[in-house]
Design a protein around this motif. Sequence first.
Motif, PDB file in Angstrom:
ATOM      1  N   HIS A 298       6.292  -9.086   1.735  1.00  0.00           N
ATOM      2  CA  HIS A 298       6.767  -7.710   1.807  1.00  0.00           C
ATOM      3  C   HIS A 298       6.078  -6.844   0.747  1.00  0.00           C
ATOM      4  CE1 HIS A 298      10.844  -9.011   3.744  1.00  0.00           C
ATOM      5  NE2 HIS A 298       9.813  -9.129   4.543  1.00  0.00           N
ATOM      6  N   PHE A 299       6.313  -5.523   0.877  1.00  0.00           N
ATOM      7  CA  PHE A 299       5.884  -4.599  -0.167  1.00  0.00           C
ATOM      8  C   PHE A 299       6.938  -4.562  -1.270  1.00  0.00           C
ATOM      9  CE2 PHE A 299       3.538  -2.658   3.433  1.00  0.00           C
ATOM     10  CZ  PHE A 299       2.276  -2.637   2.867  1.00  0.00           C
ATOM     11  N   HIS A 358      10.484  -4.067   1.655  1.00  0.00           N
ATOM     12  CA  HIS A 358       9.977  -3.101   2.629  1.00  0.00           C
ATOM     13  C   HIS A 358       8.827  -3.746   3.394  1.00  0.00           C
ATOM     14  CE1 HIS A 358      12.159   0.644   1.694  1.00  0.00           C
ATOM     15  NE2 HIS A 358      12.299   0.090   0.492  1.00  0.00           N
ATOM     16  N   VAL A 359       8.985  -3.810   4.720  1.00  0.00           N
ATOM     17  CA  VAL A 359       7.975  -4.461   5.548  1.00  0.00           C
ATOM     18  C   VAL A 359       6.792  -3.531   5.792  1.00  0.00           C
ATOM     19  CG1 VAL A 359       7.553  -5.582   7.778  1.00  0.00           C
ATOM     20  CG2 VAL A 359       9.769  -5.838   6.639  1.00  0.00           C
ATOM     21  N   GLN A 360       7.048  -2.215   5.866  1.00  0.00           N
ATOM     22  CA  GLN A 360       6.006  -1.227   6.107  1.00  0.00           C
ATOM     23  C   GLN A 360       6.044  -0.165   5.015  1.00  0.00           C
ATOM     24  OE1 GLN A 360       6.975   0.200  10.033  1.00  0.00           O
ATOM     25  NE2 GLN A 360       5.595  -1.259  11.020  1.00  0.00           N
ATOM     26  N   ALA A 361       4.878   0.384   4.758  1.00  0.00           N
ATOM     27  CA  ALA A 361       4.818   1.463   3.765  1.00  0.00           C
ATOM     28  C   ALA A 361       5.579   2.684   4.259  1.00  0.00           C
ATOM     29  CB  ALA A 361       3.363   1.825   3.482  1.00  0.00           C
ATOM     30  N   HIS A 362       5.663   2.859   5.576  1.00  0.00           N
ATOM     31  CA  HIS A 362       6.370   4.013   6.134  1.00  0.00           C
ATOM     32  C   HIS A 362       7.831   4.041   5.699  1.00  0.00           C
ATOM     33  CE1 HIS A 362       3.303   4.551   9.659  1.00  0.00           C
ATOM     34  NE2 HIS A 362       2.827   4.927   8.489  1.00  0.00           N
ATOM     35  N   SER A 363       8.452   2.863   5.614  1.00  0.00           N
ATOM     36  CA  SER A 363       9.865   2.837   5.222  1.00  0.00           C
ATOM     37  C   SER A 363      10.044   3.259   3.772  1.00  0.00           C
ATOM     38  CB  SER A 363      10.448   1.443   5.452  1.00  0.00           C
ATOM     39  OG  SER A 363       9.801   0.478   4.642  1.00  0.00           O
ATOM     40  N   LEU A 433      -2.445   6.388   1.453  1.00  0.00           N
ATOM     41  CA  LEU A 433      -1.004   6.475   1.656  1.00  0.00           C
ATOM     42  C   LEU A 433      -0.489   7.875   1.370  1.00  0.00           C
ATOM     43  CD1 LEU A 433       0.400   3.101   0.324  1.00  0.00           C
ATOM     44  CD2 LEU A 433       0.325   3.919   2.673  1.00  0.00           C
ATOM     45  N   ARG A 440       3.687  12.530   7.523  1.00  0.00           N
ATOM     46  CA  ARG A 440       5.071  12.290   7.928  1.00  0.00           C
ATOM     47  C   ARG A 440       5.978  13.414   7.451  1.00  0.00           C
ATOM     48  NH1 ARG A 440       5.784   7.150   9.805  1.00  0.00           N
ATOM     49  NH2 ARG A 440       7.998   7.068   9.318  1.00  0.00           N
ATOM     50  N   GLU A 498      14.076   8.272  11.369  1.00  0.00           N
ATOM     51  CA  GLU A 498      14.141   8.144   9.912  1.00  0.00           C
ATOM     52  C   GLU A 498      14.711   9.380   9.240  1.00  0.00           C
ATOM     53  OE1 GLU A 498      10.161   7.232   8.841  1.00  0.00           O
ATOM     54  OE2 GLU A 498      10.147   5.281   9.839  1.00  0.00           O
TER      55      GLU A 498
END
Length: 706
Positions: A298-299, A358-363, A433, A440, A498
């Motif tokens: 994970h991150f 956190h699985v994705q940077a988006h989260s 990022l 976003r 989100e």
Amino acid sequence: MHAVKPVNLHRVLDTLVNNLEGMAYRCLLDGRWTMRFVSQGCTRLCGYSAHELLDPQRISWEAITHPEDRARVRQEIGAAIAQGQRFTVYYSITTRSGEVRKVKEQGIQVTDEAGQLVLEGFIEDVTDVHLTLEALAHAELRYRQIFEHAREGIFQTTLDGRYIAANPALALLYGYATPQELIADLSDIDRRLYVQPHRRERFARLMAAHGEVSNFESEVYRRDGSKIWISENARSVYDKQGAFVCFEGTVQDISERKQQLEQLEYQANYDTLTGLANRNLLRDRIAPAISHAERLGHFLAVVFIDLDHFKLINDSLGHDAGDQLLVEIAQRIRACMRASDTVARQSGDEFVLLLNEHVQAHSVISHLQRLLGQINQPVHLQGRAFQMGASMGVALYPQDGRDAQTLLKHADVAMYAAKERGRNNFQFFTPELNQVADERLNLGTAMRVGLEQNEFTVAYQPKVDAQGRITGLEALARWHSARIGTVGPDRFIPIAEETGLIGALTDTILRQAFADACSWAPVQGRQLSVAVNLSAKLFLSNDLVARIRNLLQASGLEPQRVELEITESVFLHDMERAVVLLNELKALGVRLAMDDFGTGYSSLSYLRSLPLDTIKIDRSLITGIEQDEDLAMIACAIVNLCKNLRKSVVAEGVENRAQFDLLQAKGCDGFQGYLFSKPVHQDALRKLLAQAQGTILLPPTEALAC
């Protein structure tokens, strides 16, 4: 043969009686217990010879009996005789030498050869036994005194966790009036006493391994539900044969000491003003957080936060107001974090976050957007409202650093970049990022404007039956923004989920789809249905059923013409809640479909108990089906399963005639895909429905490769 000499029974009896360790006797029932017979053991017993005891002028047994016991002895013997029973009586005698000895007398009333009632019995010296018992009684009394008056709790418990003994101090410690109340109430120590589950099992394992425990510290419940900390010292007790008897030990209340230690630990690891972790605890937690992220893949996000213009408020309103502001912001930050995250106050107005799992940077981006929104809420100080901002810098493990020092340094660098970009924003250490975060953020802002200005429209993709006749249409959200142009659903739907805009977006699509469906004319005498996807996040909201009911009533559309599509993911978080909502939606009269079936990870067994009407096979299981035997077998199995469960089956993503023919042959009920039509808007849909009275003209059958 030799003649057997006759046995002299009198001699044998005399030998036996005279060699007994005690005195056999026969006496009269008079006031002197006048002896008629005594055995030779009398001398060892009382010091007087048989000749002396048989001479009433010399000494009587009444005189030998201790004065304090005479009346009681006579009373007990008399009572036994009256009942026709044998008697046993204990008393003291005074021997010839003046020594006082304890004796035990057993006897019975009989009739002698002359027909006179006499007593016959046996008297033995039990002084040594009495002294032993007396010593034991004294020892037990001393132990009982210690047990009853000890300031520490003392206990005995069984292997399965029941109290068999407790002293008053233990009862008082646990909030009971008496030890008896404690023993009766605490019948299950593991569940009723210890706060931490399975603590008693830990106690028993240590006992089994070592035979004792020392300073076994636990948090326990008192009778009133309050909690205290105790320390136990105990050992296992075994009998002479080595069989387990009980656990016994002592209990001390260490709540005050525990409190002092916790206070010292708190002062060493937590900020006294905000209650957040301090820099010491932060550094202790970064290394385990890095290991956890590495193990799970994970991150880990390290976030530096600096409050914008804090110094101005602190200098102008004073340090008390500044402290109040820091406490308020700390509470807001903590409220936005999960239990697995860490919030620390670095110094002054600087905070550091550790965001785990956190699985994705988006989260991470979504998390920080929500946090920034909370910090931006007005803070009231000295009767005035102040709008606060924060500059945040983010470093991600592993790409921005693989150790604590590097991650903290890079997050600090990114935080200063946020200040340079105008404050009240967050910047990632990686430029790419930052670009994603900007996109976003812009999309979220544009969506709010788009919903207010009715920029979202609905396109419809037909669903056909095995004869190619249109039976219904799926409503699909489309967005053309005046600011940023056309945006695909794969980009704006995750943003809507989100940012909390998914509810407003769904209402917009449902309202428009229901209104359009009311305008569709029947096709070949049949009313067309309309299907709408429901987001998994929206599906578990409290007002979903009421909102759909209100939209149906406002539109006038018959509920049976509506099909609501859900995905398997709605069952992964709260299965019971999801099933309740499905039944409530079903009660409205709408149809229910499971979308994207075959992509989830949940069990097929739940399909039997769900009130679903339709199963839609995901396009990933349709693409290439005409050339892949494995895919064809999977599709066939799904169709058969659904048929057995009496549910209709729709194949999504059908793009050529070969796929259609194969699925049609397998027994599929409905089809959807580019073979029949791309999604079209309302005007183009009317023309499509008018063609061939709602029948799709299919291309010729292709030769199948499989």
